[in-house]
Design a protein around this motif. Structure first.
Motif: not given
Ligand code: HEM
Lengths: 407, 468
Positions: A117-142, A144-146
């Motif tokens: 659950i946590i991993a999916y939510c983290l990946w989802f947050i990463f996705y949510y803030f990265n559609h259209g363009v990539l933004r810095p700073n959220l890569i940590g979420y990705a 951890i999710a992986l």
């Protein structure tokens, strides 16, 4: 107490509602799709993260990374739902092994759910803030999710592996005769098996990328350079990935319990040949073949792997006298018919409608209007669902009335 | 060889495995009911948008859809297997019994799930990207498929309580198991609650809408659906409790209603007032209020529901033939099943259970305490915590901290042995095993450091062995 007889006693007292081989086939067959999406999810997540870090080197990386973030997100949902079927069928014919293994590492089995659950939510947050363009700073979420996805794969592996080592169960449950009911340990990990299975993520996402490049060929907004970029990457990943997998597989081949003689089994070596074969075949992907064809090769490898896992299980359990064919059977026709009718009738039409629609809409740039086929399929899907529900109620009410009012 | 097919035990101090399941269960129930309910609201709203040509409603759906997707599908699809894992480690023989009766039903359910997961992505990604009519078909087929998953799971869940008559025990047929006595009542409760939960979620999303007219139209559309659903669920609940077995009625009146009755009534009144208020004054619906009410109703409504459902089944986990402590309680001729209670009474758990360390199979002065603890864990811990003061019906408190081993043994050889308590299994054990359990429980109640004592006695036993 002899664990072999215990295992036979631990089989469910109700017996099976159909012949065990049917469940075995379904278990093997449905697991292929589970693991395929595990590989796509992990592979896509890996490519997304790599692309993210390389986004300044080449604009294609940014675009590909964005696409793979989405692919990973959808694939995780699919791997979960596709995992349910083998989970069900394993428990039907291998219930003693599956439950014993789970209970002995119960805290991890439960932890599996929460980390997922946590991993999916983290990946989802990463996705949510990265559609259209990539933004810095959220890569940590990705990251951890992986990592958590990989941990969940490790837990899955452990549960599968512990299940085929019944001779050890009592030592894990009560080391030196002292009981440990906490379920807080992972007792047996066969790293080489785990690493081999996980390593297939690289070549499988490689094959996926080649198909991806093909799929979007008819869309103008997917420039040939970008598609070539994806395809080249796919080819590299496939070649290198299957190469590494072949080496790991060789390691696994010599890691089986010597009592089993599995090292001499032809299927194992066939898999090795298939892996090497894919390395060579991958050289030819660039020019000659249709982009979907290599996927078939990948599916073939996974099919062999699924069968191989089952042969390993059979051989490990053989000395204990556990054979699924000895399970008692009480055939239950109505529910068998329910399943196959639902699978073919409803899965075929409704699933077919969704997949065809997604496929066609994805290839369309801008607004999509349903083709005649899709339009018909849609109507048909609703009709089948309605029919299914009406049949369900009619049938149910008749039985219910007969049981409670007539008798 | 003489053996009973028991599994190792997973013991969770204080809350027991029962609460682990309860916690995952609550999350799952909230998520899955939201998912199914929202699928329908989605379909209603989209139909409305289509008929009235009101694209702003589609925007709302887009927002709503995101929420549906994120919240319910992800959490629901993970916690679904989650409950399954939890029951596997808490009650392996219970879940095994369900699986072996219903595997094909579950497999059909899986077809629906798979179709739905594809559907949910199609729904979200294609909204506004494809022609409206096709999308509407997509949405409706998705809603119907979602309800299909509920139809299938409810039969299995209600069989857990009981089949409702003797037929199934004789025929062993899934027909008789699935369409059991309380199937339709149970389905009614869940269908009604699904509409309530979905409405609550819808109101949360609507509360964030800035455009007042749109907000009002959505809220006015949703609130009556929630109210109707709630009323229907309550009616069905009242019918449901007419379809349950005697042991459940007893449990309900003696133990459950006294604890949960007021909470349930409070939740019902609060929900009714809230939805009526929203219907009447949609513009005052604020986000904190909507979130607060959602949490209040889903937690305080669903937790009692899940606890009651679980407790009412006592002493069984499945179909009134598998006890919660994993022992088969009776014969089921339709499946060639024979009860195990008498066999255990004669030979004892120590001899028949496959997972007993060899040194504990025979009781001695040096292991009586340890064996007592083990037997209490096997025989009682599925329903009771063993620690004094613990929240899951802890045995020390249930025994009023009695410190006299003979008195405890009298309870075990009286009520328990004869199965006189409708909500407890008949637990009939040989004298020596009873004494061990009583000895252990008395030691706990005397406040002794049982853990240390066991370690000391184990060391003493090893010393004796070496000396011999
Ligand atoms: C990120 C999440 C997951 C990952 C990475 C993952 C990965 C894996 C891997 C690597 C295996 C093979 C293990 C081995 O053969 O050594 C496996 C097997 C399996 N997985 Fe998953 N899995 C995940 C989630 C799930 C979920 C959610 C379910 C169930 C709903 C599931 C059900 C299964 C089943 C039933 C098997 C086969 C077990 C057996 O045959 O004994 N998996 N998975």
């Amino acid at each position: 107490m002899d664990i072999g007889s215990a295992m036979n006693a631990m089989r469910d007292v109700a017996g099976l509602p159909a012949h065990p081989i049917i469940f075995q086939i379904l278990m093997i067959f449905t697991w292929i799709f589970h693991i395929a999406f595990v590989h796509i999810a992990l592979g896509a997540a890996g490519v997304a993260i790599y692309g993210y870090h390389n986004r300044h080197k080449n604009p294609h990386w940014e675009r590909l990374s964005l696409a793979m973030i989405k692919v990973a997100k959808v694939s995780v949902s699919l791997l979960i739902v596709l995992g349910v079927a083998p989970l069900l069928f394993t428990q039907v014919i291998y219930d003693p092994q599956w439950y014993a293994s789970n209970v002995l590492s119960a805290a991890w089995a439960i932890g599996f759910i929460f980390t997922l659950i946590i991993a999916y939510c983290l990946w989802f947050i990463f996705y949510y803030f990265n559609h259209g363009v990539l933004r810095p700073n959220l890569i940590g979420y990705a990251w951890i999710a992986l990592a958590l996805f990989c941990l969940d794969g490790l837990i899955m592996h452990t549960l599968s592996y512990q299940a085929i080592l019944p001779g050890e169960w009592m030592n894990w449950y009560a080391p030196d005769g002292v009981l440990d009911m906490s379920g807080s340990k992972l007792h047996a990990i066969q790293w080489i098996r785990y690493l081999f299975i996980i390593s297939l993520s690289a070549p499988i996402i490689g094959l996926f990328l080649i198909a991806y490049a093909q799929y979007f060929a008819i869309r103008d907004d997917f420039a040939p350079e970008y598609r070539q970029f994806a395809k080249d990457l796919g080819q590299t990943l496939t070649t290198v990935g299957f190469g590494i997998a072949a080496i790991l597989f060789l390691g696994w081949q010599f890691n089986h319990s010597s009592a089993t003689n599995l090292v001499l089994h032809p299927l194992g070596w066939l898999i090795f040949i298939a892996l090497i074969g894919m390395v060579f075949a991958a050289q030819r992907f660039a020019t000659k073949l249709h982009g979907y064809l290599p996927l078939v090769g990948g599916l073939g490898v996974l099919t062999l792997l699924a069968i191989w896992r089952e042969i390993i299980r059979i051989e490990y359990l053989r000395p204990f006298g556990y054979f699924i064919t000895e399970y008692s059977v009480n055939v239950d026709l109505p529910s068998i018919m329910l399943f196959f009718a639902t699978l073919i009738g409803l899965g075929g039409t409704v699933g077919g409608f969704y997949l065809t629609l997604l496929y066609q809409a994805g290839q369309t740039q801008g607004h999509y209007t349903a083709t005649k086929l899709v339009d018909k399929l849609g109507t048909f899907a609703i009709a089948i669902l309605t029919l299914w529900i009406i049949t369900f109620f009619t049938y149910g009410i008749v039985i219910w009335l007969a049981n409670y009012f007539i008798v | 060889m003489d053996v009973v097919g028991m599994y190792p035990t997973w013991y969770v101090p204080n809350i027991g495995t029962a609460w682990v399941m309860g916690i995952i269960g609550v999350i799952h129930v909230v998520a899955s009911h939201t998912a199914v309910g929202a699928a329908f609201l989605f379909a209603f709203l989209e139909t409305k948008a289509y008929q009235e040509n009101a694209p702003q409603l589609l925007n709302f759906i887009k927002k709503y859809g995101m929420f549906l997707l994120v919240f319910s599908y992800i959490i629901g699809s993970i916690t679904g297997p989650g409950i399954w894992y939890a029951i596997s480690v808490a009650s392996p023989r219970g879940v095994g019994g369900l699986i072996h009766n219903f595997v094909w039903i579950w497999a059909a359910e899986w077809v629906f799930f798979t179709v739905e997961v594809i559907g949910v992505y199609a729904l979200i990604y294609l909204l506004g990207k494809i022609d409206a009519k096709t999308h509407l078909k997509l949405t409706w087929s998705f809603a119907l498929a979602s309800w299909g998953t509920m139809l299938l799971i409810v039969g299995i869940l209600s069989f857990m309580l009981w089949p409702g008559n003797e037929n199934w025990y004789q025929t062993g047929s899934t027909n008789d198991a699935f369409f059991n006595l309380n199937f339709f009542a149970h389905l009614g409760i869940r269908t009604g609650s699904m509409l309530v939960i979905a409405t609550l979620v819808g109101l949360m999303v609507a509360s964030t809408e800035k455009e007042l007219a749109l907000k009002a139209s959505v809220v006015k559309f949703l609130a009556p659906i929630g109210l109707g659903g709630g009323f229907f669920a309550v009616m069905m609940f009242l019918y449901y409790i007419r379809t349950i077995p005697d042991n459940s009625v007893e449990m309900l009146h003696a133990h459950l209603l006294p604890v949960y009755e007021y909470a349930m009534i409070a939740v019902f009144i609060a929900a009714t007032l809230y939805l009526s208020f929203a219907w009447w004054q949609p513009k005052y619906l604020s986000t904190p209020l909507a979130i607060g009410m959602f949490l209040f109703i889903s937690i305080f409504g669903v937790w009692p529901e899940e606890r009651i459902r679980e407790s009412m089944r006592k002493p069984y986990v499945v179909g009134q033939y598998v006890y919660s402590n994993q022992i088969i309680s009776r014969d089921v001729p339709g499946k060639n099943i024979t009860g195990e209670v008498d066999k255990i009474a004669k030979k004892g758990l120590l001899a028949l259970h496959p997972f007993i360390p060899q040194r504990l199979r025979v009781i001695t002065d040096n292991n009586r305490l340890e064996v007592g603890k083990l037997l209490a864990t096997i025989a009682c811990s599925n329903c009771h915590a063993l620690e004094p003061g613990a929240p899951l019906r802890n045995i020390p408190d249930k025994l009023h901290r009695a410190t006299d081993a003979d008195m405890i043994a009298a309870f075990l050889t009286g009520a328990l042995r004869h199965g006189a308590q409708p909500y407890m299994p008949r637990i009939d054990l040989p004298e020596a095993e009873i004494q061990a359990i009583a000895h252990y429980l008395a030691a706990v109640n005397q406040g002794q450091n049982v853990k240390r004592l066991i370690v000391e006695q184990r060391a003493a036993a090893i010393k004796m062995q070496v000396a011999n």
